[in-house]
Design a protein around this motif. Sequence first.
Motif, PDB file in Angstrom:
ATOM      1  N   PRO A 285       9.940 -15.950   5.313  1.00  0.00           N
ATOM      2  CA  PRO A 285       8.850 -16.680   5.957  1.00  0.00           C
ATOM      3  C   PRO A 285       9.027 -16.809   7.466  1.00  0.00           C
ATOM      4  O   PRO A 285       9.162 -17.896   8.018  1.00  0.00           O
ATOM      5  CB  PRO A 285       8.883 -18.045   5.269  1.00  0.00           C
ATOM      6  CG  PRO A 285      10.280 -18.223   4.860  1.00  0.00           C
ATOM      7  CD  PRO A 285      10.780 -16.853   4.501  1.00  0.00           C
ATOM      8  N   SER A 286       9.045 -15.680   8.154  1.00  0.00           N
ATOM      9  CA  SER A 286       9.225 -15.642   9.605  1.00  0.00           C
ATOM     10  C   SER A 286       8.030 -16.255  10.309  1.00  0.00           C
ATOM     11  O   SER A 286       6.902 -16.205   9.822  1.00  0.00           O
ATOM     12  CB  SER A 286       9.421 -14.196  10.058  1.00  0.00           C
ATOM     13  OG  SER A 286       9.327 -14.094  11.465  1.00  0.00           O
ATOM     14  N   ASP A 287       8.259 -16.828  11.496  1.00  0.00           N
ATOM     15  CA  ASP A 287       7.163 -17.380  12.268  1.00  0.00           C
ATOM     16  C   ASP A 287       6.550 -16.355  13.216  1.00  0.00           C
ATOM     17  O   ASP A 287       5.640 -16.676  13.979  1.00  0.00           O
ATOM     18  CB  ASP A 287       7.625 -18.614  13.058  1.00  0.00           C
ATOM     19  CG  ASP A 287       8.827 -18.332  13.946  1.00  0.00           C
ATOM     20  OD1 ASP A 287       9.247 -17.166  14.009  1.00  0.00           O
ATOM     21  OD2 ASP A 287       9.336 -19.280  14.571  1.00  0.00           O
ATOM     22  N   ASP A 288       7.033 -15.120  13.174  1.00  0.00           N
ATOM     23  CA  ASP A 288       6.455 -14.055  13.995  1.00  0.00           C
ATOM     24  C   ASP A 288       5.492 -13.248  13.133  1.00  0.00           C
ATOM     25  O   ASP A 288       5.806 -12.163  12.648  1.00  0.00           O
ATOM     26  CB  ASP A 288       7.565 -13.164  14.552  1.00  0.00           C
ATOM     27  CG  ASP A 288       7.056 -12.218  15.645  1.00  0.00           C
ATOM     28  OD1 ASP A 288       5.826 -12.028  15.741  1.00  0.00           O
ATOM     29  OD2 ASP A 288       7.896 -11.690  16.402  1.00  0.00           O
ATOM     30  N   ALA A 289       4.277 -13.783  12.938  1.00  0.00           N
ATOM     31  CA  ALA A 289       3.295 -13.133  12.072  1.00  0.00           C
ATOM     32  C   ALA A 289       2.887 -11.770  12.609  1.00  0.00           C
ATOM     33  O   ALA A 289       2.619 -10.846  11.844  1.00  0.00           O
ATOM     34  CB  ALA A 289       2.070 -14.035  11.913  1.00  0.00           C
ATOM     35  N   ARG A 290       2.843 -11.649  13.929  1.00  0.00           N
ATOM     36  CA  ARG A 290       2.420 -10.373  14.519  1.00  0.00           C
ATOM     37  C   ARG A 290       3.387  -9.251  14.146  1.00  0.00           C
ATOM     38  O   ARG A 290       2.957  -8.125  13.853  1.00  0.00           O
ATOM     39  CB  ARG A 290       2.329 -10.500  16.040  1.00  0.00           C
ATOM     40  CG  ARG A 290       1.928  -9.206  16.744  1.00  0.00           C
ATOM     41  CD  ARG A 290       1.713  -9.423  18.227  1.00  0.00           C
ATOM     42  NE  ARG A 290       0.597 -10.330  18.476  1.00  0.00           N
ATOM     43  CZ  ARG A 290       0.184 -10.666  19.697  1.00  0.00           C
ATOM     44  NH1 ARG A 290       0.809 -10.192  20.763  1.00  0.00           N
ATOM     45  NH2 ARG A 290      -0.841 -11.475  19.844  1.00  0.00           N
ATOM     46  N   ALA A 291       4.689  -9.537  14.162  1.00  0.00           N
ATOM     47  CA  ALA A 291       5.676  -8.511  13.811  1.00  0.00           C
ATOM     48  C   ALA A 291       5.475  -8.040  12.385  1.00  0.00           C
ATOM     49  O   ALA A 291       5.520  -6.837  12.101  1.00  0.00           O
ATOM     50  CB  ALA A 291       7.093  -9.058  13.994  1.00  0.00           C
TER      51      ALA A 291
ATOM     52  N   LEU B 215       5.107 -15.426   0.277  1.00  0.00           N
ATOM     53  CA  LEU B 215       5.569 -16.789   0.521  1.00  0.00           C
ATOM     54  C   LEU B 215       4.597 -17.560   1.403  1.00  0.00           C
ATOM     55  O   LEU B 215       4.418 -18.774   1.235  1.00  0.00           O
ATOM     56  CB  LEU B 215       6.956 -16.766   1.165  1.00  0.00           C
ATOM     57  CG  LEU B 215       8.082 -16.180   0.315  1.00  0.00           C
ATOM     58  CD1 LEU B 215       9.395 -16.201   1.072  1.00  0.00           C
ATOM     59  CD2 LEU B 215       8.224 -16.941  -0.989  1.00  0.00           C
ATOM     60  N   THR B 216       3.966 -16.860   2.351  1.00  0.00           N
ATOM     61  CA  THR B 216       2.994 -17.516   3.221  1.00  0.00           C
ATOM     62  C   THR B 216       1.814 -18.035   2.419  1.00  0.00           C
ATOM     63  O   THR B 216       1.369 -19.176   2.582  1.00  0.00           O
ATOM     64  CB  THR B 216       2.508 -16.557   4.314  1.00  0.00           C
ATOM     65  OG1 THR B 216       3.625 -16.142   5.108  1.00  0.00           O
ATOM     66  CG2 THR B 216       1.480 -17.227   5.216  1.00  0.00           C
ATOM     67  N   HIS B 217       1.287 -17.195   1.532  1.00  0.00           N
ATOM     68  CA  HIS B 217       0.154 -17.608   0.706  1.00  0.00           C
ATOM     69  C   HIS B 217       0.556 -18.679  -0.309  1.00  0.00           C
ATOM     70  O   HIS B 217      -0.270 -19.516  -0.700  1.00  0.00           O
ATOM     71  CB  HIS B 217      -0.443 -16.397  -0.018  1.00  0.00           C
ATOM     72  CG  HIS B 217      -1.288 -15.539   0.869  1.00  0.00           C
ATOM     73  ND1 HIS B 217      -0.760 -14.528   1.636  1.00  0.00           N
ATOM     74  CD2 HIS B 217      -2.615 -15.571   1.148  1.00  0.00           C
ATOM     75  CE1 HIS B 217      -1.731 -13.955   2.333  1.00  0.00           C
ATOM     76  NE2 HIS B 217      -2.861 -14.565   2.060  1.00  0.00           N
ATOM     77  N   ALA B 218       1.813 -18.665  -0.717  1.00  0.00           N
ATOM     78  CA  ALA B 218       2.277 -19.655  -1.685  1.00  0.00           C
ATOM     79  C   ALA B 218       2.656 -20.971  -1.017  1.00  0.00           C
ATOM     80  O   ALA B 218       2.894 -21.972  -1.700  1.00  0.00           O
ATOM     81  CB  ALA B 218       3.475 -19.103  -2.467  1.00  0.00           C
ATOM     82  N   GLY B 219       2.728 -20.969   0.321  1.00  0.00           N
ATOM     83  CA  GLY B 219       3.093 -22.186   1.031  1.00  0.00           C
ATOM     84  C   GLY B 219       4.553 -22.548   0.908  1.00  0.00           C
ATOM     85  O   GLY B 219       4.931 -23.709   1.080  1.00  0.00           O
ATOM     86  N   ILE B 220       5.408 -21.553   0.625  1.00  0.00           N
ATOM     87  CA  ILE B 220       6.847 -21.800   0.505  1.00  0.00           C
ATOM     88  C   ILE B 220       7.486 -21.668   1.876  1.00  0.00           C
ATOM     89  O   ILE B 220       7.317 -20.661   2.561  1.00  0.00           O
ATOM     90  CB  ILE B 220       7.494 -20.812  -0.488  1.00  0.00           C
ATOM     91  CG1 ILE B 220       6.851 -20.965  -1.873  1.00  0.00           C
ATOM     92  CG2 ILE B 220       8.996 -21.039  -0.576  1.00  0.00           C
ATOM     93  CD1 ILE B 220       7.357 -19.961  -2.892  1.00  0.00           C
ATOM     94  N   GLU B 221       8.230 -22.673   2.303  1.00  0.00           N
ATOM     95  CA  GLU B 221       8.835 -22.699   3.621  1.00  0.00           C
ATOM     96  C   GLU B 221      10.351 -22.799   3.511  1.00  0.00           C
ATOM     97  O   GLU B 221      10.886 -23.117   2.460  1.00  0.00           O
ATOM     98  CB  GLU B 221       8.301 -23.896   4.424  1.00  0.00           C
ATOM     99  CG  GLU B 221       6.784 -23.893   4.599  1.00  0.00           C
ATOM    100  CD  GLU B 221       6.307 -25.137   5.290  1.00  0.00           C
ATOM    101  OE1 GLU B 221       7.090 -26.115   5.359  1.00  0.00           O
ATOM    102  OE2 GLU B 221       5.163 -25.146   5.784  1.00  0.00           O
ATOM    103  N   ARG B 222      11.017 -22.519   4.630  1.00  0.00           N
ATOM    104  CA  ARG B 222      12.464 -22.662   4.626  1.00  0.00           C
ATOM    105  C   ARG B 222      12.870 -24.000   5.242  1.00  0.00           C
ATOM    106  O   ARG B 222      12.166 -24.562   6.081  1.00  0.00           O
ATOM    107  CB  ARG B 222      13.138 -21.507   5.383  1.00  0.00           C
ATOM    108  CG  ARG B 222      12.702 -21.302   6.804  1.00  0.00           C
ATOM    109  CD  ARG B 222      13.587 -20.249   7.486  1.00  0.00           C
ATOM    110  NE  ARG B 222      13.011 -19.815   8.737  1.00  0.00           N
ATOM    111  CZ  ARG B 222      12.473 -18.625   8.924  1.00  0.00           C
ATOM    112  NH1 ARG B 222      12.434 -17.756   7.943  1.00  0.00           N
ATOM    113  NH2 ARG B 222      11.965 -18.290  10.103  1.00  0.00           N
ATOM    114  N   ALA B 223      14.009 -24.483   4.802  1.00  0.00           N
ATOM    115  CA  ALA B 223      14.539 -25.737   5.310  1.00  0.00           C
ATOM    116  C   ALA B 223      15.093 -25.521   6.710  1.00  0.00           C
ATOM    117  O   ALA B 223      15.444 -24.403   7.097  1.00  0.00           O
ATOM    118  CB  ALA B 223      15.633 -26.265   4.380  1.00  0.00           C
TER     119      ALA B 223
END
Length: 302
Positions: free
Chosen positions: A254-260, A279-287
Amino acid sequence: MARENMWIERMIRLVCEVRLLKPWERKLRQHSFLESYLYNPSRLLNNAFMATYIDQTRDGQRQSTPIQLPEEVKQAMFHALKSNYGTKLENGQASLRMDNESQKLLWACRLETQTQVIMVWHIATSFCEYQLPLGRSDSPATRRSFLVATSLSKYLAYLVAFAPRLLPDHPYAAEYVFDQAVIEARDFFKKCEKMEDWVEKMEENRSGLSASGETVTNRGARLGKQIANDIRRKDVIWRILAEFWVEMVLYVAPSDDARAHAEHLTKGGEFVTHLWALLTHAGIERAAPSRPRHALARSNSL
């Protein structure tokens, strides 16, 4: 919970079957740091003049032969996704806390950057791959764990070397860690060119320190010896490593660089880009990572 698991399974199948502008070949690119740190790119193509026309290859930046995405890896990722649904992803620490024997390895997940964590565990896994290879008497479960651990270890090492924008750290920080690791490995291993020489050198490294302090290579050697020496059962070692690498891949995704990721998806995508979409569509994030105060975090200041 049953309905949530059914939804996750459908999403995984959708991502695995999607056809993009350039179909994903379902391959995992690989990089073995210990087999590549001595690599020097051709100066005919890698110089200031050619940098205008082609991407430059750095020292130690050599790919291994890609492998077809193993069915064992897909199954391991599926089970990990189901068990992690609704929780914050961690960088391997959750899997290590599940076992009394592996809790002593948690120190190697709490380094300055996630790139260092990946490199240290990759070197340690390579050490175990040589010291504890598969044999005829190994169970199917051990063989599955071995394949999952080694293929994902080399895949994440590939991302460090060739696709740092897909990692949690700032790409400049990831590149710096990799370049420094190459320099440190050349100093640490000197003229070693074979795996048996590397392992012997790692076994000789008693203090874990170099002249400039503890390095990625030193830490990888220390971790590899700790795993091989303190955990007696081979099947347990490979299970721990497999579970660690599966969790780490999910943590990275779940990287925050969506463009990459979007750029990779238009070309067919990396394995991690498909996980990112899922993971983005599932709303799963990292701690939030547990790291020292002066970590090289992703920021615009680098």
